[in-house]
Design a protein around this motif. Structure first.
Motif, PDB file in Angstrom:
ATOM      1  N   ASN A  23       0.760  -1.060   0.174  1.00 45.08           N
ATOM      2  CA  ASN A  23       0.083   0.204  -0.109  1.00 45.08           C
ATOM      3  C   ASN A  23       0.926   1.177  -0.069  1.00 45.08           C
ATOM      4  OD1 ASN A  23      -2.686  -0.165  -0.242  1.00 45.08           O
ATOM      5  ND2 ASN A  23      -2.971  -0.598   1.742  1.00 45.08           N
TER       6      ASN A  23
ATOM      7  N   GLU B 213      -9.815   1.368  -1.222  1.00 44.17           N
ATOM      8  CA  GLU B 213      -9.541   1.379   0.029  1.00 44.17           C
ATOM      9  C   GLU B 213      -9.709   0.517   0.899  1.00 44.17           C
ATOM     10  OE1 GLU B 213      -9.471   4.844   3.387  1.00 44.17           O
ATOM     11  OE2 GLU B 213     -10.487   5.483   1.600  1.00 44.17           O
TER      12      GLU B 213
ATOM     13  N   ASP C 162      -4.331  -0.565  -2.888  1.00 43.04           N
ATOM     14  CA  ASP C 162      -5.638   0.139  -2.714  1.00 43.04           C
ATOM     15  C   ASP C 162      -6.184   1.337  -3.786  1.00 43.04           C
ATOM     16  OD1 ASP C 162      -6.124  -1.545  -0.811  1.00 43.04           O
ATOM     17  OD2 ASP C 162      -6.097   0.118   0.727  1.00 43.04           O
TER      18      ASP C 162
END
Length: 758
Positions: free
Chosen positions: A140, A149, A144
């Motif tokens: 990340n 997310e 995402d």
């Protein structure tokens, strides 16, 4: 292309595909049948164009019917794809059904829907038939940004749920890989990501993927992710790193799954330098692809599968679609295709040339003749302390405070018994009744007798002699449904040609019956059978210190009959070892254990020597005080202290164990081949999760796989230079310093490399 390790059946199939493509017919079977289980997904990834609404997706029954047709047709592989497969609530049912047909399945998933409950269901499916690919596009925030997310954490948690469920079920490590799409956002972090996947996640490999496009058109949704010209050098450096990693550090424990050619093509893809495939495309001969709506589809020659529909599983069988007239035109398009393509999964180079197939057959015949008439140059050394372990059963029969074998296996074994299993504890001969009536579930966890024969006969054929052949790893060996046949066969085989100095049978004793005693003590009294009774007790009260069930009377009755046989027949080679595992509960009573058992043996005219440190291998009977081997350092320190107390109680000097002040080379790489119940060969009994597999006894000789294989030679060289790349369980392992482990001297390793060549 090399055609090594192929059979005549393989070459027959290769020739059939060559003829089918040349004549534009469906005369050969596909290599696999793929089915889109669903085109739904719980995510909305910016770069994905796979998912779209389908009004009437295939039902559970329809998919099972496809599986049945695939299996009956003799196609070797069933390939479930999607969409996100875990959107289907019947996924576990479908996968279990496919695995029951002996298919090896790989499922690709975004991981976010694998809850602990669903992971538990997956863990019930054979670990060696069901594998997973998790889609993770780097660390990340890059993952995402493309997938939404919070989905990175959900994916990793889903992966961990699966690993934890497998561990609770007692499964070895299930093969799991990561699919990672290289893009403009994650490119700089990809080198570290590879090592994170190996060292932190513990997966077995990474497949590197590229963003998809049609022709030269880059979709607006992926434009920000596309690797621009100014970063081509950085991409090239990373691909070269991946190739170097694959060549020098990759092994069966962790690798880059792409071929070197695939990796080089990623460079060309982002530079617009791709050309048509450099081999024949077998899109219409290698795969039969069923979409989620039941239509059969394939490439139309322009990388559009939906435009290549040619049948419907709801109206036709798989064979009818494969041999029908509708697919013929699409196959002609494939044969004349000039579209640049990075998807080389439809290459089948081994069917490209009839001349190459003929040469392969000739080489196969020549190699077989050479094997038969050429003496092997690499002789197998004889190690008196070597141990070949055969895991007759991975299932415990009595629960103890120190045994790590999962109890769930016993629950699964006995779940169908209409009578209480306690009946067997009262009378071991009831085991035959329960077995013959089908009360016990022997579907998994028990070593095939044919593997035992193959391994021992291979040792005899190659003049291999082990110090010990041990018939247990995790689990109770006397739970095996063919114990009598195994003991008799081993006795007869040993008489023909000795393959070890002792055949060791470790057991808790509750299933020992008169037949086993007579076989080893009377019928084959000249064969060096050794019974190791893991008792830790000398009366009912002490028995409950380490056992959760009171079975002292049953154990003692069974042992007494064996002692009676020994007294009556005086077998020349049979040995009895009574084991007391020294723990916090037993350390203070070792003297009572010794005195009680020595007196008890005396009533049968027998005596026993007291043995400490490693398992006794000398002649005669023994009382063995064993030190356990905890995995953690704190546990080891505690075990040492309890052992010191025990030795003091026995009046024995604390010295005598291995010297732990000097670095040791682990002897396991030479001396402890271990074969699990399903035939996998691992380095030693410490590797209960089978993280480092040497090979498979189902498909090859132990001598060749263990002693002569280049893979094992490479591992031994690695270990000597203290390089544990790809040997993760060996990093920090304390087993070489255990009194229960065999050792290897510098003279022995030097002799090995002098013979094998460095």
């Amino acid at each position: 292309m090399a055609l090594d390790s192929r059979t005549l059946v393989d070459f027959r199939d290769d020739a059939a595909v060559w003829v089918a493509r040349a004549m534009n017919k469906g005369w050969s079977k596909p290599d696999w049948v793929s089915v889109n289980l669903t085109l739904k997904c719980n995510l909305a990834c910016t770069f994905c164009k796979t998912c779209y609404p389908v009004r009437h997706e295939l039902t559970t029954r329809e998919i099972k019917d496809i599986i049945d047709q695939t299996w009956l047709w003799g196609v070797n592989r069933f390939n479930p794809i999607g969409g996100e497969p875990f959107v289907r609530q019947d996924l576990e049912e479908i996968l279990a059904y496919a695995c029951s047909k002996d298919f090896y399945i790989t499922v690709t998933t975004n991981g976010t829907l694998i809850s602990p409950e669903r992971a538990e269901s997956i863990a019930k499916i054979a670990y060696n038939r069901l594998h997973f690919n998790f889609s993770i596009d780097g660390p990340n925030p890059w993952h995402d940004l493309g997938r939404g997310e919070g989905n990175y954490e959900r994916c990793v948690q889903g992966y961990r749920n699966l690993r934890e469920a497998d561990a609770r079920a007692g499964n070895p490590v299930r093969k799991t890989y990561i699919n990672a799409i290289i893009n403009n956002l994650n490119l700089s972090d990809m080198p570290d990501f590879l090592f994170w996947c190996r060292d932190e996640l513990g997966v077995q490999g990474v497949q590197l993927l590229n963003l998809f496009r049609h022709g030269n058109r880059i979709d607006p949704d992926v434009e920000a992710l596309w690797i621009p010209k100014e970063r081509q050098a950085e991409l090239s450096d990373f691909i070269d790193l991946a190739i170097g990693f694959k060549d020098h550090e990759g092994d069966e424990n962790f690798t880059i799954t792409n071929s070197v050619g695939d990796l080089q093509n990623i460079k060309k893809y982002y530079r617009d330098e791709l050309s048509t495939l450099d081999g024949k495309c077998y899109s219409g001969w290698k795969e039969l692809y069923i979409n989620a709506d039941g239509r059969a589809i394939m490439c139309d020659g322009k990388l559009d599968f939906l435009n290549g529909a040619f049948g419907d599983i709801r109206r036709q069988t798989l064979k009818e679609m494969w041999t029908g007239p509708e697919i013929g035109k699409l196959r002609e398009n494939v044969k004349s295709c000039t579209t640049p393509c990075i998807q080389d999964c439809y290459l089948r180079r081994r069917s490209d040339s009839a001349v190459r197939i003929a040469r392969g057959v000739s080489r196969l015949v020549y190699d077989e003749l050479k094997k038969r008439y050429t003496k092997r140059s690499l002789e197998v050394p004889a190690y008196a302390d070597s141990v070949l372990t055969l895991q007759l059963s991975d299932t415990p029969e009595l629960a103890t405070s120190w045994d790590g074998a999962p109890w769930d296996r016993f629950v699964n074994l006995t779940k169908s018994t209409p009578e209480p299993y306690a009946a067997i504890r009262e009378d071991p001969f009831k085991f035959y009744d329960f077995r013959n009536r089908g009360y016990l579930n022997f579907d998994r966890g028990f070593l095939d007798m044919q593997i035992i024969r193959d391994v021992i006969e291979d040792a005899q054929r190659n003049n291999v002699r082990f110090g010990s052949v041990r018939l247990a790893w995790e689990g109770e060996p006397l739970l095996h449904p063919q114990v009598e046949e195994i003991l008799r066969w081993l006795g007869e085989a040993w008489r023909k040609q000795p393959f070890c100095d002792r055949i060791v049978i470790p057991t808790r004793g509750t299933l020992l019956n008169h037949n086993y005693c007579k076989i080893t003590g009377a019928e084959f009294g000249d064969v060096p059978f050794t019974w190791v009774f893991e008792l830790d007790a000398f009366d009912k009260d002490s028995y409950l210190h380490t056992h959760t069930e009171q079975a002292w009377d049953r154990c003692l009755d069974n042992i007494n009959f064996l002692l009676h046989i020994v007294k009556e027949h005086r077998p020349a080679a049979l040995r009895i070892v009574l084991q007391d595992t020294v723990t916090a509960e037993t350390a203070g009573s070792v003297g009572r254990f010794r005195d009680w058992w020595q007196a008890h043996l005396g009533t049968y005219g027998l005596s026993a020597k007291v043995a400490a440190w490693g398992e006794p291998t000398g002649p005669g009977h023994h009382l063995w005080f064993k030190r356990p081997d905890p995995a953690d350092l704190a546990g080891i320190r505690e075990a040492k202290e309890h052992y010191r107390i025990a030795l003091d109680g026995l009046g024995l000097p604390a010295a005598g164990g291995p010297d732990e002040s000097q670095r040791k080379t682990c002897a396991s790489y030479w001396k402890t081949p271990t074969i699990s119940w399903d035939g996998k060969i691992v380095l030693c009994t410490v590797d209960t999760q089978q993280a480092v597999k040497v090979g498979d006894a189902n498909g090859g000789g132990l001598t060749e796989l263990w002693w002569q294989a280049p893979r094992m030679h490479q591992i031994r060289k690695q270990v000597m230079r203290e390089d544990f790349a790809g040997l993760n369980p060996c990093r920090g392992c304390n087993q070489p310093y255990s009194p229960n482990a065999c050792s290897i001297s510098r003279d022995e390793t030097d002799a090995w490399f002098a013979m094998a060549g460095r």
